[in-house]
Design a protein around this motif. Structure first.
Motif, mmCIF file in Angstrom:
data_model
loop_
_atom_site.group_PDB
_atom_site.id
_atom_site.type_symbol
_atom_site.label_atom_id
_atom_site.label_comp_id
_atom_site.label_asym_id
_atom_site.label_seq_id
_atom_site.Cartn_x
_atom_site.Cartn_y
_atom_site.Cartn_z
ATOM 1 N N ALA A 148 1.031 -0.789 0.195
ATOM 2 C CA ALA A 148 0.055 -0.071 -0.518
ATOM 3 C C ALA A 148 0.659 1.371 0.167
ATOM 4 O O ALA A 148 0.441 2.235 -0.326
ATOM 5 C CB ALA A 148 -0.943 -0.102 1.401
ATOM 6 N N LEU A 149 2.116 1.249 0.894
ATOM 7 C CA LEU A 149 2.876 2.729 0.690
ATOM 8 C C LEU A 149 3.709 2.753 -0.103
ATOM 9 O O LEU A 149 3.822 3.250 -1.161
ATOM 10 C CB LEU A 149 3.756 2.037 2.305
ATOM 11 N N ASN A 150 3.890 1.195 -1.096
ATOM 12 C CA ASN A 150 4.817 1.240 -2.706
ATOM 13 C C ASN A 150 4.173 1.805 -3.368
ATOM 14 O O ASN A 150 4.341 2.630 -4.241
ATOM 15 C CB ASN A 150 5.354 0.076 -2.902
ATOM 16 N N MET A 151 2.776 2.047 -2.838
ATOM 17 C CA MET A 151 1.427 2.637 -4.019
ATOM 18 C C MET A 151 1.623 4.057 -4.461
ATOM 19 O O MET A 151 1.687 4.814 -5.608
ATOM 20 C CB MET A 151 0.931 1.995 -4.131
ATOM 21 N N CYS A 152 2.093 4.290 -3.191
ATOM 22 C CA CYS A 152 1.825 6.239 -2.904
ATOM 23 C C CYS A 152 3.414 6.764 -3.536
ATOM 24 O O CYS A 152 3.211 7.903 -3.385
ATOM 25 C CB CYS A 152 1.381 6.270 -2.012
ATOM 26 N N PRO A 209 8.444 18.975 -15.022
ATOM 27 C CA PRO A 209 7.357 18.451 -16.235
ATOM 28 C C PRO A 209 9.037 17.289 -17.282
ATOM 29 O O PRO A 209 8.421 16.211 -17.135
ATOM 30 C CB PRO A 209 7.754 18.940 -17.185
ATOM 31 N N VAL A 210 9.831 17.403 -16.510
ATOM 32 C CA VAL A 210 10.852 16.607 -16.893
ATOM 33 C C VAL A 210 10.802 15.116 -15.708
ATOM 34 O O VAL A 210 11.360 14.116 -16.336
ATOM 35 C CB VAL A 210 12.628 17.227 -17.101
ATOM 36 N N LEU A 211 11.277 15.718 -14.305
ATOM 37 C CA LEU A 211 10.832 14.842 -13.349
ATOM 38 C C LEU A 211 9.788 13.681 -13.065
ATOM 39 O O LEU A 211 9.772 12.595 -13.474
ATOM 40 C CB LEU A 211 11.036 15.228 -12.432
ATOM 41 N N ASN A 212 8.820 14.443 -13.856
ATOM 42 C CA ASN A 212 7.700 13.366 -13.778
ATOM 43 C C ASN A 212 7.572 12.478 -14.694
ATOM 44 O O ASN A 212 7.626 11.478 -13.583
ATOM 45 C CB ASN A 212 6.336 13.940 -13.852
ATOM 46 N N PRO A 213 7.716 11.461 -15.285
ATOM 47 C CA PRO A 213 7.859 10.611 -16.427
ATOM 48 C C PRO A 213 8.555 10.273 -15.869
ATOM 49 O O PRO A 213 8.731 8.693 -16.021
ATOM 50 C CB PRO A 213 7.846 11.043 -18.118
ATOM 51 N N ILE A 214 10.142 9.896 -15.383
ATOM 52 C CA ILE A 214 11.016 9.373 -14.546
ATOM 53 C C ILE A 214 10.665 8.596 -13.473
ATOM 54 O O ILE A 214 10.736 7.936 -13.358
ATOM 55 C CB ILE A 214 12.131 10.127 -14.322
ATOM 56 N N ILE A 215 10.122 9.792 -13.229
ATOM 57 C CA ILE A 215 9.397 9.263 -11.316
ATOM 58 C C ILE A 215 7.954 8.125 -11.367
ATOM 59 O O ILE A 215 8.295 6.393 -10.965
ATOM 60 C CB ILE A 215 8.766 9.945 -10.533
ATOM 61 N N SER A 225 7.832 6.289 -14.732
ATOM 62 C CA SER A 225 8.414 4.925 -15.549
ATOM 63 C C SER A 225 9.077 4.283 -14.638
ATOM 64 O O SER A 225 9.529 3.023 -15.105
ATOM 65 C CB SER A 225 9.130 5.680 -16.900
ATOM 66 N N VAL A 226 10.036 5.028 -13.394
ATOM 67 C CA VAL A 226 10.694 3.262 -12.904
ATOM 68 C C VAL A 226 10.285 2.665 -12.002
ATOM 69 O O VAL A 226 11.030 1.455 -11.984
ATOM 70 C CB VAL A 226 11.678 4.519 -11.783
ATOM 71 N N ARG A 227 9.517 2.968 -11.725
ATOM 72 C CA ARG A 227 8.350 1.474 -11.137
ATOM 73 C C ARG A 227 7.796 0.702 -11.830
ATOM 74 O O ARG A 227 7.895 -0.638 -11.856
ATOM 75 C CB ARG A 227 6.952 2.180 -10.287
ATOM 76 N N ARG A 274 12.871 0.179 -15.497
ATOM 77 C CA ARG A 274 14.037 0.142 -14.275
ATOM 78 C C ARG A 274 15.429 -1.192 -14.579
ATOM 79 O O ARG A 274 16.432 -0.074 -14.411
ATOM 80 C CB ARG A 274 13.389 -0.448 -13.087
ATOM 81 N N GLN A 275 14.951 -1.665 -15.229
ATOM 82 C CA GLN A 275 16.452 -2.954 -15.988
ATOM 83 C C GLN A 275 16.784 -2.435 -16.817
ATOM 84 O O GLN A 275 17.911 -2.526 -16.905
ATOM 85 C CB GLN A 275 15.175 -4.258 -16.148
ATOM 86 N N GLY A 276 16.134 -1.551 -17.882
ATOM 87 C CA GLY A 276 16.756 -1.247 -18.447
ATOM 88 C C GLY A 276 17.456 -0.080 -18.488
ATOM 89 O O GLY A 276 19.342 -0.120 -19.166
ATOM 90 N N LEU A 277 17.259 0.886 -17.654
ATOM 91 C CA LEU A 277 17.995 1.626 -17.343
ATOM 92 C C LEU A 277 19.018 1.038 -16.395
ATOM 93 O O LEU A 277 20.718 1.878 -15.962
ATOM 94 C CB LEU A 277 16.883 2.881 -15.926
ATOM 95 N N ILE A 278 18.973 0.393 -15.009
ATOM 96 C CA ILE A 278 20.587 -0.287 -14.355
ATOM 97 C C ILE A 278 21.115 -1.136 -16.057
ATOM 98 O O ILE A 278 22.230 -0.944 -15.606
ATOM 99 C CB ILE A 278 19.723 -1.248 -13.499
ATOM 100 N N GLN A 279 20.911 -1.669 -16.179
ATOM 101 C CA GLN A 279 22.034 -1.848 -17.783
ATOM 102 C C GLN A 279 22.314 -0.840 -18.247
ATOM 103 O O GLN A 279 23.535 -1.048 -18.929
ATOM 104 C CB GLN A 279 20.784 -3.427 -18.658
ATOM 105 N N LEU A 280 21.931 -0.160 -18.601
ATOM 106 C CA LEU A 280 22.203 1.329 -19.277
ATOM 107 C C LEU A 280 23.663 1.830 -18.038
ATOM 108 O O LEU A 280 24.366 2.424 -18.954
ATOM 109 C CB LEU A 280 21.688 2.137 -19.656
#
Length: 172
Positions: A97-101, A145-151, A153-155, A160-166
């Motif tokens: 529940a907390l992770n969802m928020c 606006p720049v950070l919202n898509p990142i925030i 999409s990281v979930r 997340r795996q693609g960013l780690i590999q990058l």
């Protein structure tokens, strides 16, 4: 408009956590449309050619409701979410529940922290260098606006795996 959307999202998270089995019955298409219409009406300002005083008063009311009422209701919504989550008996259920928020809380912070910073600098540091005020204004306009898509999409596990590999590829 942004703070109204953040408020709607916080209420949505509360409904999803407080009563997940009735979520689809409570969050219906007419209610979503009504919320969207209310958000649109709140942000509607017409520019008259004559006396601009009513327009100025309306603008002041909108700014006050945006900063004051929306942020207050977001805080109340998250207090209710926290109260509901603490009532969950299983540790795993609390964590889910907390992770969802988490992403929404980050989005709220990314929106409000620069906005409050700009307001404080404008109010209390009037003699600060113009570059400081300009930098904070640009941060307020560009960072959310720049950070919202990142925030949000990281979930997603694949992103997340693609960013780690990058990042791991760049080390070598």
């Amino acid at each position: 408009m942004e703070s109204g959307v953040l408020l709607a999202m916080s209420v949505d998270r509360f409904v999803a956590i407080y009563n997940p089995l009735r979520y689809t019955a409570l969050v219906t298409l007419p209610r979503i449309a009504g919320t969207g219409a209310a958000l649109g009406m709140k942000n509607l300002i017409q520019l008259p050619c004559g006396d601009t005083r009513p327009n100025s008063i309306l603008g002041l009311c909108i700014v006050t409701s945006t900063i004051g009422l929306d942020s207050l209701l977001i805080v109340v919504s998250y207090m209710l979410i926290l109260y509901t989550v603490l009532g969950i008996t299983s540790g795993e259920g609390r964590w889910k529940a907390l992770n969802m928020c988490v992403s929404h809380i980050c989005a709220v912070l990314v929106y409000y922290v620069p906005m409050i910073s700009v307001a404080l600098v404008h109010r209390f540091l009037k003699h600060a260098a113009p570059a400081v005020r300009l930098l904070l204004a640009n941060v307020y306009l560009l960072v959310p606006p720049v950070l919202n898509p990142i925030i949000y999409s990281v979930r997603t596990k694949q992103i997340r795996q693609g960013l780690i590999q990058l990042f791991l590829q760049r080390k070598y």
